[in-house]
Design a protein around this motif. Structure first.
Motif, PDB file in Angstrom:
ATOM      1  N   LYS A  55     -34.531  19.200  11.919  1.00 13.64           N
ATOM      2  CA  LYS A  55     -34.182  18.576  13.196  1.00 13.64           C
ATOM      3  C   LYS A  55     -32.680  18.266  13.241  1.00 13.64           C
ATOM      4  O   LYS A  55     -32.022  18.515  14.264  1.00 13.64           O
ATOM      5  N   LYS A 107     -30.770  21.517  13.843  1.00  9.85           N
ATOM      6  CA  LYS A 107     -30.882  21.956  15.235  1.00  9.85           C
ATOM      7  C   LYS A 107     -30.003  21.105  16.144  1.00  9.85           C
ATOM      8  O   LYS A 107     -29.336  21.625  17.042  1.00  9.85           O
ATOM      9  N   ASP A 108     -30.007  19.795  15.911  1.00  6.54           N
ATOM     10  CA  ASP A 108     -29.164  18.898  16.723  1.00  6.54           C
ATOM     11  C   ASP A 108     -27.684  19.214  16.528  1.00  6.54           C
ATOM     12  O   ASP A 108     -26.910  19.231  17.491  1.00  6.54           O
ATOM     13  N   LYS A 132     -26.319  22.094  15.633  1.00  3.82           N
ATOM     14  CA  LYS A 132     -26.009  23.372  16.283  1.00  3.82           C
ATOM     15  C   LYS A 132     -25.891  23.207  17.793  1.00  3.82           C
ATOM     16  O   LYS A 132     -25.004  23.780  18.416  1.00  3.82           O
ATOM     17  N   ARG A 133     -26.761  22.380  18.378  1.00  4.95           N
ATOM     18  CA  ARG A 133     -26.724  22.148  19.827  1.00  4.95           C
ATOM     19  C   ARG A 133     -25.419  21.467  20.231  1.00  4.95           C
ATOM     20  O   ARG A 133     -24.784  21.852  21.212  1.00  4.95           O
ATOM     21  N   VAL A 134     -24.995  20.482  19.450  1.00  2.00           N
ATOM     22  CA  VAL A 134     -23.743  19.785  19.758  1.00  2.00           C
ATOM     23  C   VAL A 134     -22.568  20.743  19.650  1.00  2.00           C
ATOM     24  O   VAL A 134     -21.666  20.754  20.494  1.00  2.00           O
ATOM     25  N   LYS A 139     -22.533  23.913  20.119  1.00  2.00           N
ATOM     26  CA  LYS A 139     -22.550  24.892  21.205  1.00  2.00           C
ATOM     27  C   LYS A 139     -21.877  24.350  22.465  1.00  2.00           C
ATOM     28  O   LYS A 139     -21.199  25.081  23.182  1.00  2.00           O
ATOM     29  N   VAL A 140     -22.098  23.058  22.770  1.00  2.00           N
ATOM     30  CA  VAL A 140     -21.543  22.498  23.999  1.00  2.00           C
ATOM     31  C   VAL A 140     -20.150  21.903  23.795  1.00  2.00           C
ATOM     32  O   VAL A 140     -19.455  21.626  24.770  1.00  2.00           O
TER      33      VAL A 140
END
Length: 59
Positions: free
Chosen positions: A9, A12-13, A15-17, A19-20
């Motif tokens: 988790k 994933k968090d 990687k998401r941060v 990306k943006v």
């Protein structure tokens, strides 16, 4: 949840941060610098006033 699920988790968090996230442009960087400098000056003035008052009342 076990440790592996927590790490998945977190990954994933992260990687998401990423990306943006983007690099700030010049005007944004200048604004951040001005706000930071203003904060440093305000904290310095508050500290100076506290020391000045404490010296005036003899602490």
């Amino acid at each position: 949840m076990n440790v592996q699920e927590n790490l998945d988790k977190l990954w994933k968090d992260c990687k998401r941060v990423l990306k943006v996230a983007r690099k700030p442009d010049g005007s944004e960087y200048l604004d951040f610098s001005k706000i930071t400098a203003l904060g440093i000056v305000v904290i310095g003035v508050i500290g100076f006033v506290i020391v000045l008052i404490s010296q005036l009342i003899g602490l």
